[in-house]
Enzyme design. Structure first.
Site: not given
Length: 784
Positions: A130, A176, A220, A532, A535, A578, A658, A667
């Protein structure tokens, strides 16, 4: 209040239209839609910063079209810091509101007057169908509105000439996922995260109390959220408006719920979209379903209506990256607009940003409306999702017993989504009539004979489990080849499905190369990439990488929050991966990092010096904190400790440092909705491919397969599921660093640097193409 676009959109066709650069310094306005959704702030940030980056004045328009009509303080010029530290926030910092005035010509006349006052001739609208359609109406009337303002004496002819053209670009947001031409809309992935969090929480209490839960989600007119959450949770029953249940569904549903309880299941999950209807068009309410279960089965049943929870919360990593990518592309689309360029929306196609003419989308919708609302939704694999759900939700006996035996195993480090892939592979194998074996502890377990036949119910409840239920090890076949061959012969294994990371790919390659010595290895083999690190060659995305990015992002969000309470502090965060810098790069974009060091993008001491100077300058502003990500193997000598010492020394008296090493938390955790569905689909498609290949090579009661295409990696390349022979992938693999030689995500590095305010030439930016939407594309299957 404007005519909406249909949830049944279609994928775009290739286009040739391309805009041309225009002068800079043109003011741009940025309103948002009347509804909010996670990811809007990331889009606001990206558009604002990219606009400033290319030399434009950027104005934030507060309270959506209402602010555009009212003007005054609702239209404010933004600077770089105006949008700092908002990428992780839900909702929208510039507000959103319904506006009846903008639906009238008088209201749009006032809006035009306010834009002209600020010299704004480019409008980027972030919203749903809209909002975007309203923007296009505004654009089509622009010339007439200016003429009327001149006639009324509100502006001069000269001012009208200077502002004679209004350019419109839209960013599509909708939980949606109901806008045509895009793989995913902003906010959808975050909404799925909210739903899955609730389902996971409900599952624990439902199992404890032996309850049935009826979960009502938004939708909806479009059942996307219900369908995908049902697929990701293994729901027992699903109601969506696109596919009303058959007459007599009440009896069938209660019968199936009773069956699952009789087999020992302690819970039932029923998911219903708020717009669910039966065959006669009568609404199916969550309370009706609850009462039905209570009356007929006597089960303790509860209803949970999620409501606007689905619109809230922090955006997922996918939504943050998607919004940033779309925001930058929207700026480039405005920069390159010409008088002949139509109003467009920026969409996602595969991994690429594309531009779609808004009115073409509307025309497709008009055609769809004439063809009838009951037309099945063919886009974004909606029908594919629906068919897979129906296939895996309830066991259906195979028409005949297959002569084939398949084995499935996990190899390498655990990755979220592995269990979803195992579950779907086991169940689709049973549907095909195959004998299916589960192997514990990878290739080592295959060598030791840790093999057992599994059935349909052995993998129940695996979808939402993290890690590897089968157990996994990094052992490669070359260390135990003789014993592996012996067990392949003993169990008559004719197909091997290996789910894992680089070791899985390398292990299957070793088995293929040993075929000349061992005839038993002339079988069908398939690798589902699950790591993860992302690669594995042959795919753009590996299972588990989305979950890992979200885990890293959540940690960095908390780190940034702690830094906001302590001024002048820089955090150096080390991620896993890695040599592959995917995790660092995507997480860096999702959290608004100042830098992300990766192996694939070499850096020197001069780059480090420039980054320190950048952070030193940043400390002089109101945002007195910094976040730097480092991939664990990005450089042999510039270690995390080295960076800490360098930044601490150079920033002495200006900021302190830090260190945070995220480690194995990346993981762990429950898989994201993406990884659950991705694993489910890859498991199904891998087994169907293996079944087809087995039929091809089956002759005289035995299987003999030694061609290159009999051992493949299944992967997602842009929008297409591809099967790539491991022997072909070997040619494009860097085995020393365990990387594909080409990686698509390196293009994202430019976005990371630009949004962190590093001065990079715009010539390096690759603009999205203008594509087109036609009715003819409705029947095209686009994969995922």
């Amino acid at each position: 209040s404007f005519p909406g676009l249909c949830p049944r959109g279609c994928p775009p066709l290739e286009g040739t239209l391309q805009g041309h650069p225009v002068g800079r310094g043109v003011p741009w306005g940025l309103p948002s839609s009347r509804l909010t959704f996670p990811g809007m702030n990331a889009a606001v940030r990206a558009v604002t910063r990219m606009g400033i980056y290319v030399g434009a004045k950027v104005f934030l328009i507060y309270e959506g079209y209402e602010g555009l009509v009212e003007g005054g303080d609702n239209i404010k010029q933004a600077n770089w810091l105006s949008v700092s530290n908002i990428i992780q926030l839900g909702g929208t910092v510039i507000g959103s509101a319904r506006c009846k005035a903008f639906t009238t010509r008088a209201g749009r006349l006032r809006a035009a007057r306010n834009l002209v006052e600020h010299g704004i001739t480019n409008l980027c609208v972030i919203g749903g169908d809209g909002s975007l359609t309203g923007a296009d109406i505004f654009r089509s009337e622009w010339g007439e509105l200016l003429e009327e303002l001149v006639q009324d004496g509100q502006i001069s002819e000269e001012v009208a000439q200077e502002n004679s053209r209004l350019n419109i670009v839209g960013l599509v947001g909708s939980i949606d996922n109901d806008f045509c031409g895009t793989d995913m809309t902003i906010g959808t992935d975050s909404a799925l995260h909210r739903i899955m969090e609730v389902i996971d929480a409900i599952t624990t209490t439902a199992q404890s109390h032996q309850r049935t839960f009826v979960l009502e989600v938004m939708g909806r007119h479009c059942g996307y959220l219900a369908l995908v959450s049902g697929l990701a949770s293994g729901a027992d029953w699903l109601f969506i408006p696109e596919s009303p249940p058959e007459d007599g569904w009440e009896d069938l549903m209660c019968e199936r719920l009773g069956e699952t309880r009789s087999r020992g299941s302690r819970l039932n999950i029923i998911i219903i979209a708020e717009g669910a209807i039966d065959r006669s068009g009568k609404p199916i309410s969550s309370n009706y379903v609850k009462d039905l279960v209570v009356q007929r089965l006597g089960f303790d049943t509860r209803v949970t209506v999620l409501g606007h929870v689905q619109r809230g919360g922090t955006p997922s990593a996918f939504d943050r990256v998607l919004s940033s990518k779309m925001g930058m592309e929207a700026v480039m689309a405005l920069l390159e607009a010409t008088p002949d360029t139509p109003a467009c929306v920026v969409s996602l196609s595969g991994n690429q940003s594309v531009r779609l003419p808004l009115m073409e989308c509307v025309q497709v919708v008009s055609t769809g409306a004439r063809l009838g609302a009951t037309l099945p939704c063919p886009c974004r694999s909606f029908e594919n999702n629906w068919n897979i759900y129906k296939l895996l939700a309830h066991q259906k006996p195979a028409q005949e017993k297959s002569p084939f035996s398949l084995a499935i195993l996990n190899v390498g480090a655990p990755a979220a989504g592995m269990n979803a892939a195992v579950r779907s592979a086991v169940r689709i194998s049973i549907c095909q009539g195959h004998t299916i074996y589960a192997v514990s502890d990878g290739f080592e377990g295959l060598a030791k004979g840790q093999i057992r036949e599994v059935g349909w119910h052995d993998v129940a409840g695996w979808l939402g489990r993290g890690g590897s239920m089968l157990g996994t090890k990094r052992t490669l076949p070359k260390t135990c080849m003789e014993k592996i061959v012996e067990n392949v012969r003993k169990f008559n294994i004719q197909g091997l499905l290996v789910i894992g990371g680089f070791e899985a790919y390398e292990g299957v390659l070793q088995l293929v190369e040993a075929r000349g010595q061992y005839e038993e290895l002339c079988i069908i083999m398939c690798v589902i990439p699950a790591t993860i690190s992302n690669n594995v060659p042959g795919t753009d995305f590996s299972l588990g990488s989305d979950t890992a990015v979200n885990a890293a992002m959540e940690s960095c969000d908390r780190i940034k929050q702690s830094a906001s309470g302590t001024k002048r502090r820089v955090f150096i965060v080390e991620t896993m991966g890695g040599y592959c810098g995917y995790l660092s790069t995507v997480t860096g974009i999702a959290v608004g990092a100042d830098a992300a060091y990766v192996y694939e993008d070499p850096f020197t001491i001069h780059d480090l010096k420039a980054n320190v100077e950048h952070l030193t300058d940043k400390m002089k502003t109101d945002i007195q904190r910094g976040l730097v990500l480092r991939n664990e193997k990005c450089h042999e000598h510039y270690t995390t400790e080295f960076l800490y010492n360098l930044y601490s020394s150079e920033g002495k008296g200006i900021f302190d440092c830090r260190i945070n090493v995220l480690g194995h938390l990346q993981q762990g955790g429950a898989p994201t909705p993406f990884d659950r569905n991705y694993g489910t689909k890859l498991g199904v498609k891998a087994v169907l491919w293996m079944s087809e290949k087995l039929e091809e090579v089956y002759c005289k009661g035995r299987v003999f397969a030694n061609s290159d295409d009999s051992a493949c990696v299944i992967g997602l390349r842009k929008k297409v599921v591809a099967f790539s022979p491991v022997t072909e992938l070997k040619k494009v693999t860097d085995f020393e660093h365990r990387l594909p030689q080409e990686q698509w995500w390196l293009n994202l590095r430019l976005m990371l640097k630009m949004l962190a305010n590093y001065q990079i030439s715009l010539t390096e930016y690759i603009s999205g193409k203008m594509e087109h939407v036609t009715r003819r594309t409705l029947s095209i299957e686009k994969g995922f």
